[in-house]
Design an enzyme around this catalytic site. Structure first.
Site, mmCIF file in Angstrom:
data_model
loop_
_atom_site.group_PDB
_atom_site.id
_atom_site.type_symbol
_atom_site.label_atom_id
_atom_site.label_comp_id
_atom_site.label_asym_id
_atom_site.label_seq_id
_atom_site.Cartn_x
_atom_site.Cartn_y
_atom_site.Cartn_z
ATOM 1 N N ASP A 195 0.814 -1.210 0.000
ATOM 2 C CA ASP A 195 0.000 0.000 0.000
ATOM 3 C C ASP A 195 0.857 1.274 0.000
ATOM 4 O OD1 ASP A 195 -2.318 1.571 0.279
ATOM 5 O OD2 ASP A 195 -2.165 1.539 2.466
ATOM 6 N N GLU A 437 3.322 -8.162 7.111
ATOM 7 C CA GLU A 437 2.057 -8.789 6.752
ATOM 8 C C GLU A 437 2.175 -9.821 5.640
ATOM 9 O OE1 GLU A 437 -0.954 -5.822 6.108
ATOM 10 O OE2 GLU A 437 -0.926 -5.248 8.215
ATOM 11 N N TYR A 490 -6.864 -3.424 12.740
ATOM 12 C CA TYR A 490 -7.727 -2.378 12.171
ATOM 13 C C TYR A 490 -9.193 -2.602 12.505
ATOM 14 C CZ TYR A 490 -3.709 -0.471 9.712
ATOM 15 O OH TYR A 490 -2.518 0.127 9.427
ATOM 16 N N GLU A 526 0.683 -1.390 14.128
ATOM 17 C CA GLU A 526 -0.192 -0.533 13.319
ATOM 18 C C GLU A 526 -1.598 -0.570 13.877
ATOM 19 O OE1 GLU A 526 -0.345 -1.321 9.049
ATOM 20 O OE2 GLU A 526 1.833 -1.585 8.988
HETATM 21 C C1 GCB Z 1 -1.477 -2.351 6.686
HETATM 22 C C2 GCB Z 1 -0.185 -2.251 5.982
HETATM 23 C C3 GCB Z 1 0.142 -0.830 5.554
HETATM 24 C C4 GCB Z 1 -1.109 -0.169 5.011
HETATM 25 C C5 GCB Z 1 -2.147 -0.120 6.115
HETATM 26 C C6 GCB Z 1 -3.461 0.495 5.636
HETATM 27 O O1 GCB Z 1 -1.758 -3.289 7.396
HETATM 28 O O2 GCB Z 1 0.879 -2.788 6.710
HETATM 29 O O3 GCB Z 1 1.148 -0.870 4.592
HETATM 30 O O4 GCB Z 1 -0.854 1.106 4.515
HETATM 31 O O5 GCB Z 1 -2.430 -1.428 6.530
HETATM 32 O O6 GCB Z 1 -3.656 1.681 5.818
HETATM 33 O O7 GCB Z 1 -4.261 -0.233 5.074
#
Ligand code: GCB
Length: 624
Positions: A195, A437, A490, A526
């Site tokens: 990403d 990931e 997330y 994250e």
């Molecule tokens: C993740 C990735 C990261 C993305 C992020 C997102 O898990 O490690 O590279 O930018 O999510 O914002 O989706």
């Protein structure tokens, strides 16, 4: 029809030989010239991207092969022009510059070094191929003497290809669109599963530097602490040949005063009443104390002097804690990107200084180099300013079983060699992350990640090794090999979007489950929500600044319940907004930053500042 992938594989000739890769430093025996600036540039827009090789563009001035444009080095080329075709270009681009070398360099070893270029690079000097390198984020170099014209102008031609294949890091695939009703013949796109924008070009400085013919090639320093003594184990590798060598090794303190001396090539030195390297916020004394290992190598061929900075500190992991100098360290910080407007991923001193000022303002104690090794100039600031680093390889986007073949594994091991070789002496680096990931729910992942992790531990037995996981706690093939668990979460964004009321329950359930499987500490590497700066709505709604604040606060409440138990770090995704490929889920890039891409704070940055400062006040009281 030859594809660009085919071409890519054929043209890798002699990779930069494995030797030391010490950062070029001035000394009384070494000189450095940076050959950055405005170079000539052209992209090979031919259908197979092969014209430059067929017509041997490297044998003549680039401007005689066709139209050239000015291109800054270092910089990504993507955002420099108004041409969308160049921004999204895939294939070979060509750069050229000229240089002279001083006549007295004839007596020296002259080295050409690229601090990095993305991704596959070939280099010619005066029409002769001198160097090639595969991989986008690490330095490579070659001794040039036999190719140099010492009495005249030297032409440097560089071809860089950003094509990603299943065995590059990160991986990618070229996808040919075969439906001629919908696509022109030969139409292809580059598929990636990471990403961020695949910025390309000569991203970091290009240097010419000299050493004596018999020279200091590599230095390795490992430190330990016993009572008030700092233990410095070191080893030095010389390059060139000589049989009458003498060596003097000194440890200099921050004022340049010698505090330990040796005349052995490998050995141990003791620093009495050592000043330890602490991350920012852990000690009331000045943190991040740096020493210098001054090495003087003498032989009948001459003398070489090199000064290697280092810090004295230890890193250990217990079942519940991450210890620096035997004290618990809580990593509250941010993963970043080397990303900015216009320059893409090009080295930018102003941006580096600004980012470190923002990290300090925020009260951050650590960063993760998501998702590739950062410039050495950034790592220097981490060492000097006490920002601890989870140093991550470009192993991002490993999401298919096609990325587990021998070619992929061999390359991944080589990248780990290059990365550890470059960063091994940095006190700020406290953890190696071999990937972000990756796919770990298929059996092939086990051999692959066991090999990469074990290899990295062999290269450096002194630091914990991990990869950053996105999987749930219910069984995978690779997390059992890590020393510390790094997980990205997330909740209320990619799942149960909008439902911030579920965050605490889900975070707690998830972490407690992980703990049932793994008796090691956890860092949440994250968690975050896309937020368009200036977008407000009350009650909160996704993409607004209010939502980001509410979302992060719920995670904080959950973290606080686990902070004193086994949670040893929290890192908001992301430090700043950054560019991605064009996608319906991204509004001109990823907007999960605490800061905009122009480094202005969102509401969330103030929330994090308050939180990090209060955690720091708790931690700082532990050490005096
Ligand atoms: C993740 C990735 C990261 C993305 C992020 C997102 O898990 O490690 O590279 O930018 O999510 O914002 O989706």
């Amino acid at each position: 029809m030859p594809t660009i992938i085919f071409l890519f594989a054929l043209l890798i000739i002699n990779n930069a030989a494995a030797s030391g890769m010490l950062y070029p430093r001035f000394s009384e025996t070494r000189t450095i010239i940076e050959i950055n600036g405005m170079w000539k540039f052209r992209a090979d827009m031919s259908p197979t991207r092969n014209e430059g090789f067929l017509k041997k563009w490297y044998t003549q001035p680039l401007s005689q092969t066709g139209d050239v444009i000015p291109m800054p080095v270092p910089a990504s080329y993507n955002d420099i022009t108004q041409d969308r075709k160049l921004r999204d270009f895939i294939g070979w681009v060509w750069y050229e510059t000229e240089f002279f070398v001083p006549v007295e360099w004839q007596q020296k070893r002259v080295v050409l070094r690229f601090d990095s270029a993305h991704y596959n690079t070939m280099v010619w000097v005066n029409s002769k191929e001198v160097l090639s390198h595969v991989g986008g984020h690490l330095p490579f170099e070659v001794q040039l003497n036999s190719s140099l014209d010492i009495n005249g102008v030297n032409r440097l031609t560089v071809a860089v290809n950003n094509t990603l294949t299943p065995s590059t890091l990160p991986p990618g695939t070229i996808h040919y669109m075969k439906d001629t009703n919908r696509y022109p013949a030969g139409y292809f796109v580059q598929d990636i599963s990471f990403d961020f924008f695949n910025y390309a070009g000569i991203h970091r400085s290009v240097k010419l530097y000299t050493t004596p013919i018999f020279f200091i090639d590599d230095i390795t320093i490992v430190t330990d602490v016993k009572g008030s003594d700092g233990i410095v184990d070191y080893s030095i590798i010389g390059g060139g040949s000589s049989n009458d060598t003498t060596i003097v090794v000194e440890v200099l303190d921050a004022d340049g005063i010698p505090v330990a001396t040796s005349i052995k090539q490998n050995g141990q030195m003791i620093i009495r009443n050592v000043n330890l390297w602490w991350p920012f916020g852990m000690s009331k004394k000045p943190t991040a104390y740096m020493y210098t290992l001054k090495v003087v190598l003498k032989s009948s061929a001459g003398r070489d002097v090199y000064r290697q900075p280092f810090g004295v500190r230890t890193v250990k992991v217990t079942s519940t804690q991450l210890l620096i100098n035997n004290k618990p360290f809580y990593c509250h910080g941010v993963p970043k990107h080397e990303d900015s407007d216009i320059r893409g991923k090009g080295l930018d001193y102003a941006l580096i200084a600004k980012d470190f000022n923002l990290l300090k303002w925020l009260g951050a104690t650590c960063i993760r180099t998501s998702h590739y090794p950062y410039a050495e100039e950034i790592m220097d600031q981490c060492d000097q300013q006490g920002i601890a680093v989870i140093d991550e390889s470009p192993g991002v986007g490993i999401t298919s079983v096609h990325n587990f073949g021998n070619a992929s594994l061999t390359h991944h091991l080589e990248v780990m060699n290059e990365m550890v070789r470059r960063d091994k002496n940095r006190p700020a680096v406290i953890i190696w992350s071999v990937a972000n990931e990756p796919l770990v729910t298929v059996p092939q992942a086990e051999h692959y990640f066991k090999s990469v992790i074990m290899h990295t531990k062999n290269l450096d037995p002194t630091r914990p090794v991990t990869f950053v996981a996105a999987v749930g706690p219910n069984g995978d093939y690779a997390t059992k090999y890590v020393d510390i668990l790094c997980i990205n979460r997330y909740f209320a964004w990619y799942s149960d979007c909008g439902h911030t009321e579920l965050i605490q329950k889900q975070v707690e359930y998830d972490m407690n489950k992980w703990r049932e499987h793994h008796n090691i500490p956890i860092i949440v590497t994250e968690y975050g929500a896309d937020t368009v700066a200036g977008l407000h709505q009350s009650p909160s709604f996704v993409f607004t600044e209010e939502y980001q604040v509410e979302f992060l606060s719920e995670y904080h409440a959950a973290f606080d319940k686990m902070r004193k138990k086994f949670l040893v770090g929290e890192m908001v995704w992301n430090f700043a907004d950054f560019m991605t490929k064009e996608d319906i889920t991204r509004v001109v890039g990823n907007r999960k930053g605490l800061f905009t891409r122009q480094r202005q704070p969102k509401m969330s940055a103030h929330l994090l500042k308050k939180r990090y400062e209060s955690i720091m006040n708790e931690t700082i009281s532990v050490i005096h």
